[in-house]
Every structure is written in structure tokens, then in C-alpha cells.
Motif scaffolding. Structure first.
Motif, PDB file in Angstrom:
ATOM      1  N   GLU A  81      36.872  48.189 -83.198  1.00 14.23           N
ATOM      2  CA  GLU A  81      37.226  49.270 -82.278  1.00 14.23           C
ATOM      3  C   GLU A  81      37.674  50.503 -83.066  1.00 14.23           C
ATOM      4  OE1 GLU A  81      40.140  48.166 -79.365  1.00 14.23           O
ATOM      5  OE2 GLU A  81      39.858  50.047 -78.238  1.00 14.23           O
ATOM      6  N   GLU A 112      35.680  54.055 -83.330  1.00 15.06           N
ATOM      7  CA  GLU A 112      36.354  55.301 -82.929  1.00 15.06           C
ATOM      8  C   GLU A 112      36.128  56.383 -84.000  1.00 15.06           C
ATOM      9  OE1 GLU A 112      38.753  55.393 -80.096  1.00 15.06           O
ATOM     10  OE2 GLU A 112      38.380  57.550 -80.408  1.00 15.06           O
ATOM     11  N   ARG A 145      34.385  47.051 -79.396  1.00 13.89           N
ATOM     12  CA  ARG A 145      35.304  45.918 -79.489  1.00 13.89           C
ATOM     13  C   ARG A 145      34.772  44.727 -78.694  1.00 13.89           C
ATOM     14  NH1 ARG A 145      41.183  45.731 -79.759  1.00 13.89           N
ATOM     15  NH2 ARG A 145      41.692  43.573 -79.392  1.00 13.89           N
ATOM     16  N   THR A 186      39.416  44.156 -83.277  1.00 12.67           N
ATOM     17  CA  THR A 186      40.358  45.284 -83.322  1.00 12.67           C
ATOM     18  C   THR A 186      39.915  46.305 -84.359  1.00 12.67           C
ATOM     19  OG1 THR A 186      42.069  43.694 -82.779  1.00 12.67           O
ATOM     20  CG2 THR A 186      42.816  45.853 -83.511  1.00 12.67           C
ATOM     21  N   THR A 229      31.129  53.829 -76.907  1.00 17.28           N
ATOM     22  CA  THR A 229      32.596  53.949 -76.938  1.00 17.28           C
ATOM     23  C   THR A 229      33.195  52.873 -77.845  1.00 17.28           C
ATOM     24  OG1 THR A 229      32.975  52.396 -75.119  1.00 17.28           O
ATOM     25  CG2 THR A 229      32.641  54.721 -74.509  1.00 17.28           C
ATOM     26  N   ALA A 232      35.788  51.062 -77.155  1.00 17.20           N
ATOM     27  CA  ALA A 232      36.132  49.864 -76.370  1.00 17.20           C
ATOM     28  C   ALA A 232      34.921  48.947 -76.248  1.00 17.20           C
ATOM     29  CB  ALA A 232      36.634  50.281 -74.980  1.00 17.20           C
TER      30      ALA A 232
END
Ligand code: GDP
Ligand code: MN
Length: 386
Positions: free
Chosen positions: A69, A73, A32, A66, A27, A29
């Protein structure tokens, strides 16, 4: 069997090759969080069984968690060479000073593992081979002695002028050979092997292909297989006990025996066609295998005609005929099928097929010509030699 980069890195690391840390996540998250633990500047890398991920946008260097992440994605939503990306590797970014290429492949010509290195790293070796073949250096390894120190050092000097780097690269090469030997690998590639701005040598990418025949005695490697990352047709074929390789053409081939399968592909090409696959249903008598084979071939939209080429020995032609009748009862064919059978129980096979409305040939040339013509859309017959 292809390993993922993160799995191949673990193997290299265990053999003492310097590899940056890494975390595999599924994922954005988690990517990150991993980047935060690694201090921010990281590389996010798609874990798929495909080369050229960098060019496809599947390898991204970022400066902050950031950004990690956001790119995770994007990468987790990508498909690279038809394979959906389900995992990414997050690894600390490295300041690269130079990139080189180091690989070991099992080479048919020398019938040995060949160590192949190039100072032109970071790009596809095929590209280097085409543009600057003099930049590729090779040594065939005698399996009785392994990769000897002086051989490795000589190649180390083709990558680096200074002794320290050349020695470090040579050590990587010798360890890579041990890794190949231990894993039963048919290929192991580090591209790039880099020097960092602070003088260290690091393997930034790793690819290992394990010979399937070695998996029986290496259960710990067999357990690394990630079925969800493999092409669905290849998974289905393996589960059905078929040997299947997808190719780019339009003639779907279903053959018994690897040698006959190769000869069939050659003949398809000779008569101007292109095989859509290599498929060996093996030497057993089992209608279910034929059903599975037809399922796999018909699922391929590129297939415009199906060619059966069966030489009945241990394989009984009537079993194959029954398989064809069963399969086409379950899923009607939308492309023409040309069937050639000869050998054990041939007459019975012809009876079964004729009763079900198929015709069967015994001549291989004729069958291949008809299949090529059917794939090219002129409805069978004819077909001229190339
Ligand atoms: P591939 O495209 O599938 O072979 O993936 P690689 O892992 O080889 O990455 C492609 C390229 O990304 C490498 O050749 C490097 O140039 C670059 N790269 C990978 N990791 C790093 C890194 O830590 N720092 C920097 N600056 N570049 C990297
Ligand atoms: Mn690479």
C-alpha cells in the motif's frame, strides 16, 4: 503504439509464455487488497510508457500488503520521464535465480525480424551492447519459415547450459515470434526472462510496440491505446492527422512530406542546429493542419525558432500561408519564424504572408541557416556550415 506492461503480458500469456499473475490498480488501497489476495510478497510496478522504471524507483519488491500500500501510494504519485504514473501492476514476487534478455525487433539492416538474446538480463540492453557486446546473440528470422526450432534452441543454449532450461527458453522465443507476428509488433522485449529458485522459467517484464500501420486491421489492439498515458503533444498531433516526433533540439520544424522533413532535419544539423521535432503536415491542403502544427510546436518551451519548409505539390503554398496567418492571429508567436515555400501557388503564398507582415524565402539552405541562427539567438542571417 506502445502497450503497457500489463497489456503486453496478457498477449504473451495468450501465446503460452509463462507470466506471473497480475492485477492492475489505480489506488493504494486496491494495491493492498491485491497483495493480500496474492499472499503478501509482491512487486508493485508503475505502468508507464518508459523504460528503466526500476532505476527510477517505479518497481518495488515488498513483503507485506501494508508495504504494498505504501509503495503503491508513492509510485502512483511519481512522474517517470515526464509521464505521470496512473496505474500500477501488482504481481506476486518471484525468487529470482538468474535473469536473461530476449527480444525480437524489426531490423533495418537485415530487413528482417531479429531475435536478440543475452544472458546479461535485467539491465538495459544498450548497456550490455556497450560493455559486453559478445554477450548478445542474434539470429535474423526468415519470415517464410518463422523462427525454426534449431535456431531457437541454439540461442537457448547461449542462455542456459542445461537442456531443460535451454528448451524452455527456446519455446519462449518461438512463442514470442508468433506473438510479434500476430500483433504486428515492431518490437517485443522480455527483460528479464528469469529462472526461479525452484527451476521455472518466467517472463517478469514485457514490452511490446505495435506498428501503427497494423492497427487498422487489428481493432482489438487499437482499443488498447491509453491516450492518458501518452505525451500530450503526440496525442494532439495524431488527432490532427500530423506525424510528429518530439526531439531534443531548439529548431521547431514544420514540413510537408516525411522525406523533406528528414532532409530538413539533416540540414538543420549540418548548419549546426538541433531539430526540436520531426513534423510532417502531410500532403493535404488544409490550413487547419498548419494551425494544429503551430500549436504543438509553440507549446514546446525548448523551441527557440520555427522553420517552415514547404515544397508545394499537392500541398498548396497558399493554404499553408493562410494557416500560418490564422494560427498567429490566434496565438501570437514569441519565437522567430523562418518560412520557406516553393511550388504550387507560391506567389499567392508570398502575397498572403507579406500582407500579414511575414517574409518568405524560396531557398532551403538560406532558410535553414536563418532558422539555426535565430535559434542560437543571433537574430538571423549568417550561420556557417559545419
Ligand atoms: P524496468 O526497470 O522498467 O525494466 O522494470 P522490470 O519489470 O524489468 O523490473 C526491474 C527489475 O526488478 C528486474 O530486472 C528484477 O531484477 C526486479 N524484479 C522485478 N520483478 C521481481 C520479482 O518478482 N522478484 C524480484 N526479486 N525482483 C524482481
Ligand atoms: Mn525490464
Amino acid at each position: 503504439m506502445n502497450l503497457h506492461e500489463y497489456q503486453a503480458r496478457d498477449i504473451l500469456r495468450r501465446h503460452g509464455i509463462p507470466v506471473p499473475d497480475g492485477e492492475v490498480v489505480t489506488t493504494a488501497a486496491a494495491a493492498r487488497a491485491a497483495a493480500e489476495r496474492m499472499g503478501g510478497a509482491v512487486v508493485v510496478k508503475a505502468q508507464v510508457h518508459a523504460g528503466g522504471r526500476g532505476k527510477a524507483g517505479g518497481v518495488r519488491v515488498v513483503k507485506t500488503p501494508t508495504e504494498a500500500e505504501a509503495v503503491a501510494e508513492a509510485i502512483l504519485g511519481m512522474t517517470i520521464k515526464d509521464l505521470p504514473v496512473q496505474k500500477v501492476l501488482v504481481t506476486p514476487a518471484v525468487d529470482i535465480a538468474s535473469e536473461s534478455y530476449v527480444a525480437i525487433i524489426v531490423d533495418r539492416v537485415s530487413q528482417r525480424p531479429v531475435l536478440m538474446v543475452s544472458p546479461a538480463g535485467g539491465i538495459d540492453i544498450e548497456e550490455v551492447a556497450a560493455r559486453a557486446p559478445q554477450q548478445i546473440h542474434r539470429v535474423a528470422i526468415d519470415p517464410r519459415y518463422g523462427l525454426l526450432a534449431h535456431q531457437a534452441l541454439a540461442l537457448g543454449f547461449t542462455l542456459h547450459r542445461d537442456l531443460q532450461h535451454a528448451r524452455a527458453a527456446a519455446a519462449v522465443m518461438q512463442r514470442l515470434y508468433t506473438a510479434v507476428y500476430d500483433a504486428g509488433a515492431s518490437l517485443a522485449e522480455i527483460n528479464p526472462l528469469v529462472t526461479t529458485s525452484d527451476g521455472k522459467l518466467l517472463a517478469l517484464d514485457a514490452k511490446i510496440v505495435v506498428d501503427d500501420n497494423e492497427l487498422e486491421r487489428r481493432p482489438e489492439l487499437a482499443a488498447l491505446r491509453d491516450v492518458s498515458a501518452e505525451a500530450p503533444a503526440e496525442v494532439r498531433a495524431r488527432e490532427a492527422g500530423l506525424t510528429f516526433i518530439k526531439l531534443v533540439g531548439t529548431v521547431g520544424c514544420c514540413v510537408n512530406g516525411a522525406g523533406l522533413a528528414m532532409a530538413t532535419m539533416d540540414l538543420v544539423k549540418y548548419y549546426g542546429g538541433e531539430p526540436a521535432n520531426f513534423l510532417d503536415i502531410g500532403g493535404s491542403s488544409n490550413p487547419q493542419k498548419v494551425v494544429s502544427a503551430l500549436q504543438i510546436i509553440t507549446a514546446d518551451r525548448a523551441v527557440k525558432a520555427i522553420l517552415f519548409n514547404i515544397f508545394g505539390g499537392i500541398t498548396r503554398c497558399d493554404d499553408v500561408a493562410n494557416g500560418i496567418v490564422q494560427a498567429t492571429g490566434q496565438f501570437p508567436l514569441i519565437v522567430p519564424i523562418v518560412i520557406r515555400l516553393t511550388g504550387t501557388n507560391e506567389l499567392e503564398a508570398v502575397r498572403i504572408l507579406t500582407k500579414a507582415g511575414f517574409s518568405a524565402l524560396t531557398d532551403m539552405d538560406e532558410a535553414v541557416k536563418q532558422a539555426v541562427a535565430a535559434a542560437q539567438g543571433d537574430g538571423g542571417g549568417g550561420g556557417t556550415a559545419a
